[in-house]
Design a protein around this motif. Structure first.
Motif, mmCIF file in Angstrom:
data_model
loop_
_atom_site.group_PDB
_atom_site.id
_atom_site.type_symbol
_atom_site.label_atom_id
_atom_site.label_comp_id
_atom_site.label_asym_id
_atom_site.label_seq_id
_atom_site.Cartn_x
_atom_site.Cartn_y
_atom_site.Cartn_z
ATOM 1 N N LEU A 131 0.835 -1.208 0.000
ATOM 2 C CA LEU A 131 0.000 0.000 0.000
ATOM 3 C C LEU A 131 0.870 1.258 0.000
ATOM 4 N N ARG A 132 2.004 1.199 0.687
ATOM 5 C CA ARG A 132 2.971 2.303 0.623
ATOM 6 C C ARG A 132 3.443 2.483 -0.822
ATOM 7 N N ALA A 133 3.777 1.356 -1.458
ATOM 8 C CA ALA A 133 4.253 1.403 -2.845
ATOM 9 C C ALA A 133 3.182 1.984 -3.760
ATOM 10 N N LEU A 134 1.924 1.616 -3.519
ATOM 11 C CA LEU A 134 0.828 2.150 -4.333
ATOM 12 C C LEU A 134 0.781 3.672 -4.221
ATOM 13 N N ILE A 135 0.804 4.191 -3.015
ATOM 14 C CA ILE A 135 0.755 5.645 -2.802
ATOM 15 C C ILE A 135 1.963 6.314 -3.441
ATOM 16 N N GLU A 136 3.148 5.803 -3.150
ATOM 17 C CA GLU A 136 4.376 6.420 -3.650
ATOM 18 C C GLU A 136 4.496 6.327 -5.168
ATOM 19 N N SER A 137 3.883 5.312 -5.765
ATOM 20 C CA SER A 137 3.966 5.171 -7.227
ATOM 21 C C SER A 137 3.253 6.301 -7.953
ATOM 22 N N PHE A 138 2.393 7.004 -7.245
ATOM 23 C CA PHE A 138 1.720 8.163 -7.836
ATOM 24 C C PHE A 138 2.435 9.468 -7.476
ATOM 25 N N GLY A 139 3.653 9.346 -6.984
ATOM 26 C CA GLY A 139 4.462 10.521 -6.681
ATOM 27 C C GLY A 139 4.037 11.238 -5.414
ATOM 28 N N LEU A 140 3.316 10.559 -4.531
ATOM 29 C CA LEU A 140 2.833 11.156 -3.293
ATOM 30 C C LEU A 140 3.739 10.739 -2.144
ATOM 31 N N GLU A 141 3.938 11.633 -1.197
ATOM 32 C CA GLU A 141 4.870 11.407 -0.093
ATOM 33 C C GLU A 141 4.121 11.013 1.180
ATOM 34 N N ILE A 142 4.450 9.842 1.713
ATOM 35 C CA ILE A 142 3.847 9.400 2.964
ATOM 36 C C ILE A 142 4.445 10.218 4.108
ATOM 37 N N ILE A 143 3.572 10.780 4.928
ATOM 38 C CA ILE A 143 4.036 11.634 6.026
ATOM 39 C C ILE A 143 3.664 11.093 7.402
ATOM 40 N N LYS A 144 2.752 10.128 7.452
ATOM 41 C CA LYS A 144 2.346 9.564 8.735
ATOM 42 C C LYS A 144 1.737 8.196 8.493
ATOM 43 N N ASP A 145 1.974 7.300 9.435
ATOM 44 C CA ASP A 145 1.317 6.009 9.304
ATOM 45 C C ASP A 145 0.868 5.489 10.648
ATOM 46 N N GLU A 146 -0.181 4.746 10.599
ATOM 47 C CA GLU A 146 -0.691 4.019 11.752
ATOM 48 C C GLU A 146 -0.923 2.606 11.241
ATOM 49 N N VAL A 147 0.213 1.873 11.166
ATOM 50 C CA VAL A 147 0.150 0.530 10.596
ATOM 51 C C VAL A 147 0.773 -0.459 11.548
#
Length: 147
Positions: A131-147
Protein backbone atom coordinates in the motif's frame (compact mmCIF):
# COMPACT_ATOMS: atom_id res chain seq x y z
CA UNK A 1 -10.71 -5.77 12.64
CA UNK A 2 -7.99 -3.27 13.37
CA UNK A 3 -8.36 0.06 11.51
CA UNK A 4 -5.08 1.41 10.12
CA UNK A 5 -4.07 4.18 7.75
CA UNK A 6 -1.35 5.87 5.76
CA UNK A 7 -1.38 9.66 5.41
CA UNK A 8 0.34 11.38 2.52
CA UNK A 9 1.00 14.81 1.09
CA UNK A 10 -0.79 15.52 -2.16
CA UNK A 11 1.61 17.53 -4.29
CA UNK A 12 -0.37 17.04 -7.50
CA UNK A 13 -4.12 16.71 -7.23
CA UNK A 14 -4.23 14.99 -10.64
CA UNK A 15 -2.03 12.18 -9.27
CA UNK A 16 -4.20 11.87 -6.17
CA UNK A 17 -7.27 11.43 -8.37
CA UNK A 18 -5.50 8.66 -10.30
CA UNK A 19 -4.60 6.95 -7.01
CA UNK A 20 -8.13 7.33 -5.67
CA UNK A 21 -9.70 5.83 -8.79
CA UNK A 22 -7.28 2.92 -8.76
CA UNK A 23 -7.79 2.39 -5.02
CA UNK A 24 -11.57 2.09 -5.35
CA UNK A 25 -11.20 -0.23 -8.34
CA UNK A 26 -8.79 -2.38 -6.31
CA UNK A 27 -11.17 -2.28 -3.34
CA UNK A 28 -14.06 -3.60 -5.42
CA UNK A 29 -11.93 -6.27 -7.09
CA UNK A 30 -10.40 -7.35 -3.76
CA UNK A 31 -13.85 -7.61 -2.18
CA UNK A 32 -14.78 -10.03 -4.98
CA UNK A 33 -11.42 -11.86 -4.86
CA UNK A 34 -10.89 -10.85 -8.46
CA UNK A 35 -7.71 -8.77 -8.63
CA UNK A 36 -5.95 -10.09 -11.71
CA UNK A 37 -2.52 -8.61 -11.13
CA UNK A 38 -1.44 -9.47 -14.68
CA UNK A 39 -4.35 -7.60 -16.28
CA UNK A 40 -3.02 -4.62 -18.22
CA UNK A 41 -6.07 -2.52 -17.21
CA UNK A 42 -4.23 -1.53 -14.03
CA UNK A 43 -1.61 0.34 -16.06
CA UNK A 44 -4.36 2.59 -17.41
CA UNK A 45 -4.46 4.40 -14.07
CA UNK A 46 -0.90 5.63 -14.71
CA UNK A 47 0.74 7.87 -17.22
CA UNK A 48 4.09 6.98 -18.78
CA UNK A 49 6.06 9.06 -16.28
CA UNK A 50 4.43 7.46 -13.22
CA UNK A 51 5.08 3.96 -14.55
CA UNK A 52 8.79 4.74 -14.25
CA UNK A 53 8.35 4.44 -10.47
CA UNK A 54 8.34 0.65 -10.86
CA UNK A 55 11.07 -1.84 -11.67
CA UNK A 56 10.49 -3.37 -15.11
CA UNK A 57 13.32 -5.93 -15.31
CA UNK A 58 14.22 -7.74 -18.48
CA UNK A 59 14.63 -11.52 -18.36
CA UNK A 60 18.40 -11.05 -18.25
CA UNK A 61 18.13 -8.57 -15.38
CA UNK A 62 16.00 -11.02 -13.41
CA UNK A 63 18.52 -13.80 -13.96
CA UNK A 64 21.34 -11.54 -12.76
CA UNK A 65 19.30 -10.38 -9.78
CA UNK A 66 18.60 -13.93 -8.60
CA UNK A 67 22.22 -14.95 -9.12
CA UNK A 68 23.27 -12.06 -6.91
CA UNK A 69 20.55 -12.92 -4.38
CA UNK A 70 21.72 -16.52 -4.14
CA UNK A 71 25.36 -15.45 -3.82
CA UNK A 72 24.74 -13.31 -0.73
CA UNK A 73 24.65 -15.09 2.64
CA UNK A 74 21.13 -15.38 4.02
CA UNK A 75 21.88 -13.25 7.08
CA UNK A 76 23.06 -10.37 4.84
CA UNK A 77 20.35 -10.34 2.15
CA UNK A 78 17.95 -7.93 3.82
CA UNK A 79 20.65 -5.31 4.31
CA UNK A 80 22.48 -5.58 1.00
CA UNK A 81 21.64 -2.42 -0.96
CA UNK A 82 22.40 -4.16 -4.26
CA UNK A 83 19.18 -6.11 -3.78
CA UNK A 84 17.02 -3.03 -3.11
CA UNK A 85 14.81 -2.40 -6.13
CA UNK A 86 11.60 -0.53 -6.74
CA UNK A 87 8.50 -2.69 -6.65
CA UNK A 88 7.58 -4.57 -9.79
CA UNK A 89 4.14 -3.44 -10.93
CA UNK A 90 2.53 -6.89 -10.89
CA UNK A 91 4.20 -7.79 -7.58
CA UNK A 92 2.62 -4.76 -5.91
CA UNK A 93 -0.80 -5.73 -7.24
CA UNK A 94 -0.34 -9.36 -6.22
CA UNK A 95 0.66 -8.29 -2.69
CA UNK A 96 -2.45 -6.10 -2.42
CA UNK A 97 -4.62 -8.95 -3.73
CA UNK A 98 -3.16 -11.37 -1.16
CA UNK A 99 -2.94 -8.87 1.70
CA UNK A 100 -4.72 -9.85 4.89
CA UNK A 101 -6.71 -6.63 5.01
CA UNK A 102 -9.81 -4.98 3.65
CA UNK A 103 -9.42 -1.73 1.75
CA UNK A 104 -11.59 1.01 3.22
CA UNK A 105 -11.12 4.50 1.78
CA UNK A 106 -8.75 6.91 0.07
CA UNK A 107 -9.70 10.56 0.49
CA UNK A 108 -8.39 14.06 1.11
CA UNK A 109 -8.82 14.71 4.84
CA UNK A 110 -7.62 18.31 5.05
CA UNK A 111 -5.98 20.72 2.60
CA UNK A 112 -3.36 18.74 0.71
CA UNK A 113 -3.30 15.74 3.08
CA UNK A 114 -4.76 12.43 1.95
CA UNK A 115 -5.44 9.28 3.93
CA UNK A 116 -5.68 5.69 2.77
CA UNK A 117 -7.53 3.55 5.31
CA UNK A 118 -7.63 -0.22 5.58
CA UNK A 119 -8.64 -2.83 8.16
CA UNK A 120 -6.60 -5.92 8.96
CA UNK A 121 -8.22 -9.33 9.19
CA UNK A 122 -5.62 -10.60 11.62
CA UNK A 123 -2.77 -9.49 13.81
CA UNK A 124 0.06 -9.68 13.16
CA UNK A 125 -0.38 -9.20 9.43
CA UNK A 126 2.21 -9.02 6.67
CA UNK A 127 2.45 -5.24 6.65
CA UNK A 128 1.51 -2.32 4.43
CA UNK A 129 4.51 -2.26 2.09
CA UNK A 130 2.40 -2.78 -1.02
CA UNK A 131 0.00 0.00 0.00
CA UNK A 132 2.97 2.30 0.62
CA UNK A 133 4.25 1.40 -2.85
CA UNK A 134 0.83 2.15 -4.33
CA UNK A 135 0.75 5.64 -2.80
CA UNK A 136 4.38 6.42 -3.65
CA UNK A 137 3.97 5.17 -7.23
CA UNK A 138 1.72 8.16 -7.84
CA UNK A 139 4.46 10.52 -6.68
CA UNK A 140 2.83 11.16 -3.29
CA UNK A 141 4.87 11.41 -0.09
CA UNK A 142 3.85 9.40 2.96
CA UNK A 143 4.04 11.63 6.03
CA UNK A 144 2.35 9.56 8.73
CA UNK A 145 1.32 6.01 9.30
CA UNK A 146 -0.69 4.02 11.75
CA UNK A 147 0.15 0.53 10.60
Amino acid sequence: MLKLYLEFRVNKYENFEKLRKMFYSLKESKKNNSIDYQDSKWKNFYDEELLKNFWWPTDDELIEYWKLYESIPINQRYNDKRLFKEWEFSSMLEAIACGEYQLDSCEIIKGNIGRLKFMTWSWPYEGAGSLRALIESFGLEIIKDEV
